[in-house]
Design an enzyme around this catalytic site. Structure first.
Site, PDB file in Angstrom:
ATOM      1  CG  HIS A 121      -2.005  -1.080   1.085  1.00 43.53           C
ATOM      2  ND1 HIS A 121      -2.632  -1.643   2.163  1.00 43.53           N
ATOM      3  CD2 HIS A 121      -2.518  -1.718  -0.002  1.00 43.53           C
ATOM      4  CE1 HIS A 121      -3.482  -2.571   1.758  1.00 43.53           C
ATOM      5  NE2 HIS A 121      -3.433  -2.641   0.446  1.00 43.53           N
ATOM      6  CB  CYS A 154       4.656  20.527  -6.958  1.00 48.44           C
ATOM      7  SG  CYS A 154       5.999  20.410  -8.145  1.00 48.44           S
ATOM      8  CB  CYS A 156       4.741  22.716 -11.366  1.00 50.08           C
ATOM      9  SG  CYS A 156       3.593  21.420 -10.886  1.00 50.08           S
ATOM     10  CB  SER A 194      -3.348  -9.810   7.482  1.00 52.45           C
ATOM     11  OG  SER A 194      -4.239  -9.639   6.382  1.00 52.45           O
TER      12      SER A 194
HETATM   13 ZN   LIG Z   1       4.739  19.684  -9.976  1.00 54.90          ZN
END
Ligand SMILES: [Zn+2]
Length: 256
Positions: A121, A154, A156, A194
């Protein structure tokens, strides 16, 4: 605790050459990490993890995911490996255990000393920008996020998503393939903490059993595989697993 079961499990380990462990949430609950997939009490009772920890919700309301996972992340960071984590790491250092396949994202196996951990996971160590795909170390924004609750971005402008597998996401293909290879190669499988209800976890003991490989199940609650397992113990696994590993070591000492 059933001493006969402890001895039988120790014998099985002694005879085996390639032991593989499959661990789930129950392995970490004694360390204080809750099973966040099941709607339980306390912090997690108000929201359905299937919804808030799903990729659909993350895409539409990232803030909801980050708000929900903040207290969980704090718990994980404060958690310490328990005696079962330590015993499993010891079994690997002794050369018996070849891999840990885990459903957990808390890295407690690694912190206890396990080296070969297949994280079905995913994990929190890194995060990926949803826009440009850049991978960054989660620690670059972890403290600020935990302190302020601000959604991490980020450079960006895209949102950074921790590399944990959310509901609705594919499991990491390379990890899944490596886990399947281990299930095909093992000559003893330990299932620890589990309930074997989440796919594909249940497929691993299935692969082992189809090859007539013995399976040991240590889990608080009964599982669908109990009938087909060679040893089943429902006592606390942070007691049973260290007892089994100690009994195995004693066998080795006698033989030497
Ligand atoms: Zn980015």
């Amino acid at each position: 605790m059933d001493q006969q079961a402890v001895q039988q499990a120790a014998q099985l380990i002694n005879q085996a050459h390639h032991v593989v462990a499959l661990t789930g949430a129950g392995h970490s609950t004694p360390s204080g990490v809750p099973d966040f997939r099941s709607t339980g009490s306390g912090l997690w009772s108000r929201v359905d993890p299937m919804v808030v920890a799903s990729i659909e919700v993350f895409q539409q309301y990232p803030r909801a995911f980050f708000d929900w996972s903040r207290p969980l992340t704090r718990l994980i960071m404060d958690a310490q490996p328990n005696a079962a984590h330590v015993a499993l790491a010891r079994l690997e250092h002794m050369g018996k255990l070849k891999a840990v396949i885990t459903q957990n994202i808390d890295e407690l196996h690694q912190r206890a000393g396990s080296r070969r951990v297949l994280e079905l996971h995913g994990h929190m160590r890194e995060s990926t920008c949803r826009q440009c795909g850049q991978v960054v170390a989660t620690e670059t924004f972890l403290d600020e996020w935990l302190a302020t609750g601000n959604v991490p971005y980020c450079e960006c402008g895209g949102i950074l998503k921790p590399n944990v597998i959310l509901f609705g996401e594919m499991l990491p293909r390379d990890v899944l393939a490596a886990a399947q290879v281990e299930a095909m190669a093992c000559d003893l499988m330990l299932v620890i903490g589990s309930s074997l209800t989440v796919m594909p976890a249940a497929t691993f003991p299935e692969i082992a059993l189809e090859r007539n490989v013995p399976v040991i199940i240590l889990n608080r609650d009964p599982t669908h595989y109990d009938q087909r397992a060679t040893v089943v113990m429902h006592d606390d696994l942070e007691i049973t697993l260290p007892a089994i590993v100690a009994a195995f070591e004693e066998l080795g000492n006698k033989e030497r």
